[in-house]
Enzyme design. Structure first.
Site, PDB file in Angstrom:
ATOM      1  N   GLY A 310      -1.932   5.888   3.275  1.00  0.00           N
ATOM      2  CA  GLY A 310      -2.863   6.427   2.307  1.00  0.00           C
ATOM      3  C   GLY A 310      -3.379   5.337   1.374  1.00  0.00           C
ATOM      4  N   SER A 311      -3.626   5.708   0.146  1.00  0.00           N
ATOM      5  CA  SER A 311      -4.283   4.796  -0.800  1.00  0.00           C
ATOM      6  C   SER A 311      -3.451   3.584  -1.192  1.00  0.00           C
ATOM      7  CB  SER A 311      -4.684   5.568  -2.057  1.00  0.00           C
ATOM      8  OG  SER A 311      -5.690   6.514  -1.761  1.00  0.00           O
ATOM      9  N   THR A 312      -2.145   3.605  -0.920  1.00  0.00           N
ATOM     10  CA  THR A 312      -1.348   2.416  -1.236  1.00  0.00           C
ATOM     11  C   THR A 312      -1.832   1.211  -0.436  1.00  0.00           C
ATOM     12  OG1 THR A 312       0.300   3.071   0.423  1.00  0.00           O
ATOM     13  CG2 THR A 312       0.714   3.733  -1.857  1.00  0.00           C
TER      14      THR A 312
END
Length: 622
Positions: A310-312
């Site tokens: 995801g956004s990590t």
């Protein structure tokens, strides 16, 4: 006297006779192996199993030790039981078990000892020892079983079990016998050769009734057992137990690393299991239950579970884009033309810092597109392939798509898609382009990582461009030896100057960005990044990676909570509590601590599993 031909024949037979006489002299005077074989019925060979090495935490607190027990072996060729019922009563077994074990023993070998009954206590041994004169062919071997000071370290620690028939046949050094215990998973398996020690042998004279009559040859042939080497782990057992308590009623992982050394401070897999259940006589019974549990408690999730980051993963995009010279701290992208939505934030000056702070999806969509197309030539298909190749080469340096080499046996590589991968997926070259793979820009699509890799990513950023391979053992044996690999600094190929804007964006993501108030530590500057991993079968997974303090970081962490939703409101508070506990030795935010100790996301997990089973059943009917 002899003709020439007869003389040759004479000397030929004379040489053969002298050779036989020489061999006979050697056997009778110098070699006692045949004497031992001849006296086999009067000499008992007793195998002495060494104590397995103990395991300690980073502060030398004992975590795993050995409790002495006795195993009963039978040699079918010598076995004779006059009263089966008496024998069964003596050991608390039934006749069915007795007959089954005797059948298995004969099938294994009539001449070799076979493990008949495991884990007899000192009391069992004392009660049965005198009665064994009536049961020829049975003998006791001193052994031990693993005893645990903590239940919170079971998945990474692993367990020991009876050696499998296949492993017994495939062994190279002929060390193990049927019935021996070996490390099956985790540290117990990875460090098996160090932990197992070296078995001993002693010879004792016995009379025709099997009664021991003394030491054979004054013990000259005896070999003393050598205990296994102790392991000194990197784990802080108090932190491990605390993180484990926060993951009760949840499914997921917590991995904490000391950035400067690569030492794993905590590695939690949830749900877990009580390791003592796999240490006793009822191993098979409890293992079967754990193996059938739909929550898969036997899996060590940190190195082996698969998730989209995801956004990590936007942190990697930011670093790779800067290193390639395609974006910089001042690069600005609007939301226009992006098919991905964004969080509500001020976009009047949407630079790299702002994009990390607010996890701006359109920003990284445009940045990734620029990474693929800038400086490449040809049509859009060819340019996409060229751009992806240079992107993948740098992203792989962070450990994605390959193994980090952690000292556990179940690490998975994950998946970092490259040109060959998409050529296979789309069945040929020049058949795909950016519009087919843009989901990689925000850590979705075909990208797959483990929690361990994301904790290592946090350590890389904390170190501004390098890491030491994560490991759970800092020393083996009295000399505290360690593989040099776990002392090696590995650069990721991104200049340290590019980390400043990323770290500042992570700091502000915690202070006044995507992290909720429960994920902030008032007196510690923590830099973090939230992630929400898309999940088609149920609620999304909650992810958060971080390090602290911002200057001279002491801990890097990754938390994954399955089916818990947005990263800033589930994984982030848990991570912040672990960080606070480690850096301060206590937690001052008691209300938040109590909330997440009692928080449960299991109903979401159960619902997701039900959907998977339901969809699977539908597909099978089709």
């Amino acid at each position: 006297m002899f003709s020439g031909r007869n003389r040759i024949i004479f000397f030929f037979f004379l040489c053969i006779a002298l050779a036989f006489l020489g061999k006979l002299l050697f056997l009778q005077v110098f070699d006692d192996s045949y004497m031992k074989a001849a006296d086999n019925n009067a000499i008992r060979k007793i195998i002495q199993i060494p104590f397995r090495g103990e395991i300690y935490d980073r502060k030398h607190k004992l975590v795993v030790y050995n409790t002495p027990i006795y195993d009963l072996y039978v040699t079918p060729k010598k076995a004779f039981v006059r009263d089966t019922l008496k024998f069964c009563s003596l050991f608390g077994i039934d006749k069915t078990y007795f007959l089954k074990q005797m059948k298995r023993a004969k099938a294994y070998s009539k001449l070799k000892p076979f493990l008949f009954l495991r884990n007899l206590s000192k009391e069992d041994f004392a009660r049965a020892q005198d009665a064994m004169i009536d049961f020829e062919g049975f003998s006791f071997v001193t052994n031990s079983y693993r005893t645990y000071q903590s239940k919170a370290f079971s998945n990474a620690l692993g367990y020991v079990a009876e050696i499998s028939p296949n492993r017994l046949l495939e062994q190279k050094d002929d060390y193990y016998r049927q019935g021996d215990l070996v490390g099956v998973s985790g540290l117990e398996s990875f460090y098996e050769e160090a932990l197992r020690g070296q078995r001993g042998i002693k010879y004792r004279m016995v009379n025709s009734n099997g009664v021991e009559k003394g030491v054979f040859k004054n013990g000259e042939l005896d070999v003393n057992p050598i205990a296994g080497q102790n392991l000194y782990t990197t784990i802080d057992i108090k932190l491990q137990e605390y993180a484990d308590s926060l993951m009760q009623h949840k499914v997921g992982s917590v991995v904490a690393i000391e950035p400067s050394t690569g030492e794993v401070l905590a590695m939690v897999s949830a749900p877990s299991y009580d390791p003592s259940l796999l240490a006793g006589r009822n191993f098979s019974k409890y293992y079967g239950k754990l193996a059938m549990d739909p929550m898969k408690p036997l899996i060590n999730r940190p190195p082996s579970a698969y998730y989209r980051p995801g956004s990590t993963f936007k942190l990697v995009q930011a670093l790779v884009g800067q290193q390639l010279g395609i974006i910089n701290a001042g690069s600005v992208f609007t939301h226009a033309g992006a098919p991905v939505k964004c969080h509500s934030h001020n976009t009047s000056h949407n630079d790299l810092h702002n994009a990390i702070q607010w996890s701006c999806n359109p920003y990284f969509y445009h940045a990734f597109r620029k990474i693929l197309y800038d400086g490449t030539s040809g049509n859009t298909f060819e340019r996409s392939a060229q751009g992806l190749k240079r992107w993948e080469e740098l992203a792989a340096n962070f450990g994605f798509g390959r193994k980090l080499g952690v000292d556990l046996g179940n690490e998975k590589k994950g998946n970092l898609p490259n040109v060959d991968y998409y050529n296979r997926i789309y069945k040929g070259e020049n058949t795909w382009k950016f519009s087919n793979i843009y989901s990689l820009s925000i850590g979705e699509g075909e990208l797959v990582v483990s929690p361990l890799k994301m904790a290592n990513l946090a350590a890389i950023i904390a170190n501004r461009g390098w890491y030491i391979p994560p490991h759970l053992v800092k020393g083996v044996g009295e000399k505290h030896t360690i593989d040099p690999y776990y002392k090696t600094s590995i650069p990721v190929g991104v200049d340290s100057k590019y980390f400043g804007v990323v770290i500042a964006g992570m700091r502000d993501a915690v202070l006044h960005g995507t992290v909720g108030s429960e994920g902030r530590i008032p007196d510690i500057v923590m830099c973090g990044k939230t992630g929400t991993s898309q999940n088609q079968k149920g609620k999304d997974h909650s992810i958060f990676i971080a390090f602290a303090p911002m200057d001279n970081p002491k801990i890097a962490i990754a938390v994954f909570v399955e089916n818990a939703g947005f990263g800033g409101f589930a994984a982030a508070p848990i991570a912040s509590l672990v960080v606070e506990k480690y850096l301060k030795g206590k937690v001052d935010r008691k209300a938040i601590e109590t909330k997440f100790l009692n928080m449960s996301y299991m109903s979401n997990v159960i619902s997701a599993n039900y959907k998977v089973k339901k969809d699977t059943a539908k597909n099978e009917k089709r």
